[in-house]
Design a protein around this motif. Structure first.
Motif, short mmCIF file in Angstrom:
data_model
loop_
_atom_site.label_atom_id
_atom_site.label_comp_id
_atom_site.label_asym_id
_atom_site.label_seq_id
_atom_site.Cartn_x
_atom_site.Cartn_y
_atom_site.Cartn_z
N PHE A 108 -14.63 -2.34 10.84
CA PHE A 108 -14.67 -1.85 9.46
C PHE A 108 -16.10 -1.90 8.92
CE2 PHE A 108 -14.59 -2.67 4.89
CZ PHE A 108 -13.75 -1.68 4.41
N LEU A 109 -16.77 -3.03 9.13
CA LEU A 109 -18.14 -3.18 8.63
C LEU A 109 -19.10 -2.22 9.33
CD1 LEU A 109 -18.55 -7.05 8.21
CD2 LEU A 109 -17.94 -5.33 6.50
N SER A 110 -18.87 -1.97 10.60
CA SER A 110 -19.75 -1.04 11.32
C SER A 110 -19.66 0.36 10.73
CB SER A 110 -19.40 -1.03 12.80
OG SER A 110 -18.15 -0.37 13.05
N ARG A 111 -18.48 0.74 10.20
CA ARG A 111 -18.33 2.06 9.56
C ARG A 111 -19.04 2.11 8.21
NH1 ARG A 111 -16.58 4.35 14.22
NH2 ARG A 111 -14.81 3.18 15.07
N CYS A 112 -19.08 0.94 7.53
CA CYS A 112 -19.78 0.87 6.24
C CYS A 112 -21.29 0.87 6.41
CB CYS A 112 -19.37 -0.40 5.48
SG CYS A 112 -17.63 -0.52 5.03
N TRP A 113 -21.76 0.32 7.53
CA TRP A 113 -23.19 0.08 7.71
C TRP A 113 -23.87 1.07 8.64
CZ3 TRP A 113 -22.26 -5.86 8.41
CH2 TRP A 113 -22.11 -6.45 7.14
N ASN A 139 -23.24 9.89 8.62
CA ASN A 139 -22.28 9.35 9.58
C ASN A 139 -21.45 8.20 9.02
OD1 ASN A 139 -23.18 11.13 11.57
ND2 ASN A 139 -24.78 9.71 12.26
N ARG A 140 -21.81 7.75 7.84
CA ARG A 140 -21.08 6.64 7.22
C ARG A 140 -19.72 7.12 6.73
NH1 ARG A 140 -24.82 4.39 3.03
NH2 ARG A 140 -26.13 4.30 4.90
N TRP A 141 -18.70 6.33 6.94
CA TRP A 141 -17.37 6.71 6.49
C TRP A 141 -17.31 6.74 4.97
CZ3 TRP A 141 -12.57 4.69 9.59
CH2 TRP A 141 -12.69 5.08 10.93
N THR A 142 -16.43 7.58 4.46
CA THR A 142 -16.20 7.64 3.01
C THR A 142 -15.16 6.60 2.62
OG1 THR A 142 -14.41 9.26 3.18
CG2 THR A 142 -16.67 10.12 3.07
N ALA A 143 -15.01 6.40 1.32
CA ALA A 143 -13.99 5.46 0.83
C ALA A 143 -12.60 5.91 1.25
CB ALA A 143 -14.08 5.34 -0.69
N GLU A 144 -12.33 7.21 1.19
CA GLU A 144 -11.01 7.71 1.58
C GLU A 144 -10.75 7.50 3.07
OE1 GLU A 144 -8.63 8.70 -0.28
OE2 GLU A 144 -9.74 8.59 -2.15
N MET A 145 -11.77 7.68 3.89
CA MET A 145 -11.62 7.43 5.33
C MET A 145 -11.37 5.94 5.60
SD MET A 145 -14.73 9.90 6.63
CE MET A 145 -14.65 9.40 8.35
N LEU A 146 -12.09 5.09 4.90
CA LEU A 146 -11.93 3.65 5.11
C LEU A 146 -10.56 3.15 4.68
CD1 LEU A 146 -15.46 2.43 3.97
CD2 LEU A 146 -14.51 2.29 6.29
N LEU A 147 -9.94 3.82 3.72
CA LEU A 147 -8.59 3.42 3.31
C LEU A 147 -7.58 3.57 4.44
CD1 LEU A 147 -8.36 4.81 -0.34
CD2 LEU A 147 -8.07 2.42 0.36
N ARG A 148 -7.90 4.38 5.43
CA ARG A 148 -7.02 4.56 6.58
C ARG A 148 -7.41 3.67 7.76
NH1 ARG A 148 -7.63 9.90 4.59
NH2 ARG A 148 -9.22 10.42 6.15
#
Length: 360
Positions: free
Chosen positions: A240-245, A251-260
């Motif tokens: 999860f943190l790797s997607r945020c950072w 290339n960083r995930w969006t909030a909507e993507m992270l919700l999944r």
């Protein structure tokens, strides 16, 4: 007639404002038609009444008005001269929840935060100052706790230049340092920093010995720095943190993507993220004609938001009886009830418009 409030202790302060606890005067306790909670947090610029502070308060009110209500964003009840009337967080902020938050609880908080940010970004805004101090906790209906995003004083429109960095250096993204870009990816980077800090008790990025804020931010922007995930975090959490950072915001995930993401998508006990607040004490039935609005006898409930606060003399040293003109605040209460009507789209009460929306 203004609603009288007793202004109590300081519950928060920053560079541009001070937040006080305020309760409705006892003579209003029986006014069951009042649309404001009995307890409020009043954000005031009275200690720093320069033009910049007043503008930040006005801008924050404008953003919150345009956003409207969301279960994971702190409610705003209106503004008077130098005061912003906000929902009071009984449980304080996330940074006061303890140096280390259990991962199971943190997953739910992260989910609430992402829900709020997904909504903020969809409305065309970026928060720009996501950190534990700006995430407030409330008792939830299911017995747990609900996290709500607060302090929109630095919020900007998506794509706008930040006009120089004004956020908190420990949560700033590389692109914000390098280019001053103000996009949703800025908030997502900060989400990773918040999660890492709350699970380990330490900031994800820390200053070195002898390093100042400026050199610290230069290292983030130009030094190819990527924070390290805490060892105690689960593998799902580390991913999860790797997607945020992701350093590249594209290339960083969006909030909507992270919700999944499994780190927050599979958290238990999150069926109900609605907080318990003083709204529950309001009358269940809506007035059916204008004679049922008791306040109409005393003021124009659709009045303007201009109006100064007055403080009565002779108050005790620990509290002041403050009369805050409630034309704006109570009119927002009526507007809030209208907003709850089932509709296909949320009206933008902050804009002057002659358009109509269809409600069922």
């Amino acid at each position: 007639m203004g609603m009288e409030w007793v202004r109590g202790r300081v519950i928060g302060s920053g560079a541009f404002s001070t937040v006080y606890l305020a309760t409705r005067s006892s003579k209003h306790d029986r006014e069951d038609r009042c649309f404001l909670p009995r307890t409020l947090a009043v954000k005031s610029c009275d200690g720093c009444s320069d033009d910049a502070s007043m503008k930040l308060l006005k801008d924050e009110h404008g953003v919150l008005t345009r956003l409207g209500r969301h279960p994971n964003i702190v409610n705003c009840y209106g503004r008077s001269e130098g005061n912003l009337l906000l929902e009071y967080a009984q449980l304080g902020s996330l940074d006061r929840a303890g140096p280390i938050v259990p991962e199971g609880v943190l997953r739910r908080y992260a989910r609430h935060l992402l829900r709020a940010l997904g909504y903020v970004h969809s409305r065309g805004f970026v928060h720009c100052d996501v950190k534990p101090q700006n995430i407030l906790l409330f008792p939830g209906r299911g017995g747990g706790m609900v996290a709500k995003l607060a302090d929109f004083g630095l919020a900007k429109r998506v794509g706008s230049k930040k006009g120089g960095f004004r956020g908190t250096p420990f949560y700033v993204s590389p692109e914000a340092v390098n280019d001053g870009k103000c996009g949703p990816s800025l908030d997502v980077w900060a989400v990773g920093c918040v999660v890492a800090e709350m699970v380990s008790g330490k900031r994800a990025l820390r200053m070195r010995d002898g390093e100042n804020s400026w050199s610290f931010m230069v290292r983030i922007g130009a030094g190819k720095v990527v924070p390290e995930a805490p060892e105690e975090l689960s593998e799902e959490g580390k991913d999860f943190l790797s997607r945020c950072w992701e350093r590249d915001p594209e290339n960083r995930w969006t909030a909507e993507m992270l919700l999944r993401h499994p780190f927050v998508a599979d958290c238990d006990g999150d069926d109900d993220c609605q907080a318990i607040d003083d709204d529950d004490e309001r009358p269940g039935a809506s007035p059916r004609c204008h004679f049922e609005f008791a306040e109409l006898d005393s003021f124009d409930c659709w009045g303007s938001e201009s109006g100064a606060s007055t403080v009565e003399s002779g108050s005790s040293s620990e509290s002041e009886t403050t009369s805050i003109l409630s034309d704006s605040a109570l009119s927002l209460g009526y507007r809030d009830r209208i907003q709850r009507l089932p509709a296909d789209q949320m009206p933008d009460w902050g804009e002057e418009t002659c358009s109509w929306i269809e409600v069922r």
